[in-house]
Design a protein around this motif. Structure first.
Motif, PDB file in Angstrom:
ATOM      1  N   ALA A  64       6.786   1.903 -15.927  1.00  0.00           N
ATOM      2  CA  ALA A  64       5.797   1.553 -14.487  1.00  0.00           C
ATOM      3  C   ALA A  64       5.216   2.958 -13.502  1.00  0.00           C
ATOM      4  O   ALA A  64       6.787   3.246 -12.721  1.00  0.00           O
ATOM      5  CB  ALA A  64       6.285   0.441 -13.705  1.00  0.00           C
ATOM      6  N   VAL A  65       4.374   3.056 -12.952  1.00  0.00           N
ATOM      7  CA  VAL A  65       3.825   4.453 -12.061  1.00  0.00           C
ATOM      8  C   VAL A  65       4.310   3.196 -10.522  1.00  0.00           C
ATOM      9  O   VAL A  65       3.105   2.447 -10.823  1.00  0.00           O
ATOM     10  CB  VAL A  65       2.907   5.133 -12.629  1.00  0.00           C
ATOM     11  N   VAL A  66       4.263   3.927  -9.492  1.00  0.00           N
ATOM     12  CA  VAL A  66       3.995   3.430  -8.284  1.00  0.00           C
ATOM     13  C   VAL A  66       3.515   3.781  -7.227  1.00  0.00           C
ATOM     14  O   VAL A  66       4.142   5.142  -6.966  1.00  0.00           O
ATOM     15  CB  VAL A  66       5.282   2.394  -7.938  1.00  0.00           C
ATOM     16  N   LEU A  67       2.519   3.967  -6.729  1.00  0.00           N
ATOM     17  CA  LEU A  67       1.842   4.760  -6.117  1.00  0.00           C
ATOM     18  C   LEU A  67       1.596   4.318  -4.513  1.00  0.00           C
ATOM     19  O   LEU A  67       1.241   3.450  -4.149  1.00  0.00           O
ATOM     20  CB  LEU A  67       0.135   5.329  -6.066  1.00  0.00           C
ATOM     21  N   VAL A  68       3.062   5.509  -3.831  1.00  0.00           N
ATOM     22  CA  VAL A  68       3.025   5.080  -2.199  1.00  0.00           C
ATOM     23  C   VAL A  68       3.509   6.782  -1.783  1.00  0.00           C
ATOM     24  O   VAL A  68       3.322   6.276  -0.565  1.00  0.00           O
ATOM     25  CB  VAL A  68       4.347   4.658  -2.117  1.00  0.00           C
ATOM     26  N   GLY A  69       1.848   7.153  -1.529  1.00  0.00           N
ATOM     27  CA  GLY A  69       1.738   8.152  -0.856  1.00  0.00           C
ATOM     28  C   GLY A  69       1.117   8.163   0.482  1.00  0.00           C
ATOM     29  O   GLY A  69       1.459   9.090   1.059  1.00  0.00           O
ATOM     30  N   GLY A  70       0.161   7.200   0.685  1.00  0.00           N
ATOM     31  CA  GLY A  70      -0.790   6.862   1.473  1.00  0.00           C
ATOM     32  C   GLY A  70      -0.050   6.796   2.742  1.00  0.00           C
ATOM     33  O   GLY A  70       1.076   6.633   3.532  1.00  0.00           O
ATOM     34  N   LYS A  71      -0.918   6.971   4.212  1.00  0.00           N
ATOM     35  CA  LYS A  71      -0.421   7.398   5.664  1.00  0.00           C
ATOM     36  C   LYS A  71      -0.706   5.661   6.449  1.00  0.00           C
ATOM     37  O   LYS A  71       0.348   6.217   7.122  1.00  0.00           O
ATOM     38  CB  LYS A  71      -0.718   8.185   6.005  1.00  0.00           C
ATOM     39  N   GLY A  72      -0.994   4.746   5.712  1.00  0.00           N
ATOM     40  CA  GLY A  72      -1.200   3.805   6.080  1.00  0.00           C
ATOM     41  C   GLY A  72      -2.049   3.783   7.251  1.00  0.00           C
ATOM     42  O   GLY A  72      -1.131   3.249   8.624  1.00  0.00           O
ATOM     43  N   THR A  73      -2.362   4.899   7.547  1.00  0.00           N
ATOM     44  CA  THR A  73      -3.458   4.785   9.246  1.00  0.00           C
ATOM     45  C   THR A  73      -3.492   3.601   9.876  1.00  0.00           C
ATOM     46  O   THR A  73      -3.879   3.401  10.974  1.00  0.00           O
ATOM     47  CB  THR A  73      -4.020   5.821   8.869  1.00  0.00           C
ATOM     48  N   ARG A  74      -4.913   2.619   9.005  1.00  0.00           N
ATOM     49  CA  ARG A  74      -4.628   1.312   9.548  1.00  0.00           C
ATOM     50  C   ARG A  74      -4.075   0.736  10.024  1.00  0.00           C
ATOM     51  O   ARG A  74      -4.174  -0.466  10.716  1.00  0.00           O
ATOM     52  CB  ARG A  74      -5.447   0.528   7.966  1.00  0.00           C
ATOM     53  N   LEU A  75      -2.596   0.554   9.899  1.00  0.00           N
ATOM     54  CA  LEU A  75      -1.672   0.096   9.789  1.00  0.00           C
ATOM     55  C   LEU A  75      -0.673   0.678  11.832  1.00  0.00           C
ATOM     56  O   LEU A  75       0.134   0.055  11.747  1.00  0.00           O
ATOM     57  CB  LEU A  75      -0.169  -0.450   9.177  1.00  0.00           C
ATOM     58  N   ARG A  76      -1.517   1.587  11.881  1.00  0.00           N
ATOM     59  CA  ARG A  76      -0.665   2.512  12.830  1.00  0.00           C
ATOM     60  C   ARG A  76      -0.067   1.431  13.978  1.00  0.00           C
ATOM     61  O   ARG A  76      -1.279   0.262  14.641  1.00  0.00           O
ATOM     62  CB  ARG A  76      -0.845   3.471  13.188  1.00  0.00           C
ATOM     63  N   PRO A  77       0.588   0.911  14.959  1.00  0.00           N
ATOM     64  CA  PRO A  77       1.891   2.723  15.603  1.00  0.00           C
ATOM     65  C   PRO A  77       3.162   1.883  14.189  1.00  0.00           C
ATOM     66  O   PRO A  77       4.020   2.439  14.082  1.00  0.00           O
ATOM     67  CB  PRO A  77       2.298   1.534  16.592  1.00  0.00           C
ATOM     68  N   LEU A  78       2.749   1.181  13.673  1.00  0.00           N
ATOM     69  CA  LEU A  78       3.725   0.309  12.337  1.00  0.00           C
ATOM     70  C   LEU A  78       3.993   1.655  11.625  1.00  0.00           C
ATOM     71  O   LEU A  78       5.324   1.632  11.257  1.00  0.00           O
ATOM     72  CB  LEU A  78       4.020  -1.122  11.487  1.00  0.00           C
ATOM     73  N   THR A  79       3.860   1.944  11.251  1.00  0.00           N
ATOM     74  CA  THR A  79       3.184   3.204  10.158  1.00  0.00           C
ATOM     75  C   THR A  79       3.565   4.829  10.882  1.00  0.00           C
ATOM     76  O   THR A  79       3.388   5.383  10.049  1.00  0.00           O
ATOM     77  CB  THR A  79       2.223   3.488   9.512  1.00  0.00           C
ATOM     78  N   LEU A  80       3.464   5.120  11.553  1.00  0.00           N
ATOM     79  CA  LEU A  80       4.178   6.093  13.098  1.00  0.00           C
ATOM     80  C   LEU A  80       5.656   6.584  12.152  1.00  0.00           C
ATOM     81  O   LEU A  80       6.740   7.693  11.855  1.00  0.00           O
ATOM     82  CB  LEU A  80       4.164   6.066  14.268  1.00  0.00           C
ATOM     83  N   SER A  81       6.735   5.488  11.669  1.00  0.00           N
ATOM     84  CA  SER A  81       8.465   5.707  11.338  1.00  0.00           C
ATOM     85  C   SER A  81       8.341   5.091  10.119  1.00  0.00           C
ATOM     86  O   SER A  81       9.529   5.600   9.738  1.00  0.00           O
ATOM     87  CB  SER A  81       9.113   4.953  12.575  1.00  0.00           C
TER      88      SER A  81
END
Length: 356
Positions: free
Chosen positions: A6-23
């Motif tokens: 399996a390959v799982v792509l998890v490199g995104g910054k998740g900008t649509r989920l800010r501020p949760l993805t700041l940290s």
């Protein structure tokens, strides 16, 4: 499926989920009591896959710090870091040298899905496909690009969003690739599988199959989707082998204290050390570790960040409250608001604009 990796792509910054993805990266956000990625990895392991390669970028070390070598999950996990954003196709190509099997399951790491992974692989093998896409039927396909197939399940084309889609089938973000196809993707530059790789395969006469079903599916890209997906996991609507407790109206983690007169339901996750006061009402929400909901407060379809506080009598609905923020007594927050970490809102404040 010992002969499938399996390959799982998890490199995104998740900008649509800010501020949760700041940290934290999006796949590491607490979802039904564990990082979201744990649910996907648990289903990969359940399908019989033993080795997973994670394509990381943003805050890459958080993945290895949490999952280590994968032993606790019954997996062997390898981490590959992108030095620059490479897109979906480029991200897959970037991990090619770490693969050893002829067929590879590939996942977008921000999708919650209940499809039978073995059935997707069976479709790939039975049709002798170069690539197989999991396609899910949705009620309103206008918000997505559509993927029509013929009577034999062969993909015909990849269509952009349209007001009059010819099919209700959309790309669900799960694929099976021949490793030779992965190795043919251009190396070292951004590539989109949706816009470049897949259309290019069709143009070259390759066999691109579709595995179509009505399985549970949700793109976890927005706060509303994250909240609803977490609630579906807690209620047992979405499948996972990683839940830290039984499914039901609420999931209460270690050290949480819920007053006898409080009402907590709708798939709410009550994090570690959370306190919910007398007469409070919490519906379909995510309360991260150490959050406090005061007496008589109402929290509906919201995220309350780690260490944040909703004081007595406050109303918080369809809102993200960042870590350590304070919502003052009798304050009202509703309608897609996002409160940044450490913000303090005064008692009796009223906010209706999403620009807070």
């Amino acid at each position: 499926m010992h002969d499938v990796e399996a390959v799982v792509l998890v490199g995104g910054k998740g900008t649509r989920l800010r501020p949760l993805t700041l940290s934290a990266p999006k796949p590491m956000l607490p979802t039904a009591g564990v990082p979201f990625l744990a649910h996907l990895l648990s289903r990969i392991r359940e399908a019989g896959v033993r080795r997973a390669v994670l394509g990381t970028s943003y805050l890459a070390e958080t993945f290895s710090d949490h999952f280590g070598d994968g032993t606790a999950l019954g997996l062997e996990i390898e981490y590959v870091v992108e030095d620059q954003p490479l897109g979906t196709g480029g991200g897959i190509r970037n991990v090619a040298k770490y693969l050893s099997t002829d067929h590879v399951l590939v996942f977008n790491g921000d999708v919650l899905c209940g499809t039978d992974l073995n059935a997707v692989v069976d479709t790939h093998r039975s049709t002798d496909a170069d690539v197989t896409l999991h396609l899910v039927r949705v009620q309103d396909p206008r918000a997505y690009g559509c993927v029509p197939t013929d009577a034999d399940g062969q993909v015909l084309e990849f269509l952009e969003k349209t007001e009059d889609p010819p099919t209700d089938q959309i790309n669900a973000g799960c694929y099976v690739f021949r490793r030779s196809v992965i190795e043919s993707i251009p190396d070292g530059r951004p590539v989109s599988v949706e816009r470049e790789t897949f259309p290019g395969l069709l143009a070259a006469g390759a066999r691109v199959s579709g595995h179509v079903d009505n399985a549970y599916w949700r793109d976890m890209g927005t706060p509303a989707d994250l909240i609803h997906g977490s609630a579906d996991l807690v209620r047992g609507v979405a499948p996972s082998a990683a839940l830290p407790g039984p499914t039901g109206e609420a999931l209460q983690l270690d050290g949480a204290q819920v007053a006898d007169g409080a009402l907590v339901f709708g798939g709410t996750t009550v994090g570690r050390g959370v306190t919910i006061g007398e007469g409070a009402r919490v519906e379909g929400s995510m309360l991260f570790d150490g959050a406090v909901v005061g007496a008589g407060a109402v929290v509906e379809h919201a995220v309350i960040g780690a260490g944040a506080r909703v004081d007595e009598g406050a109303l918080v609905t369809d809102t993200v409250v960042g870590d350590r923020a304070v919502v003052g007594a009798h304050c009202e927050l509703r309608g897609g608001l996002r409160i940044w970490p450490d913000v303090v809102l005064p008692p009796h404040g009223v906010r209706f604009s999403p620009d807070v």
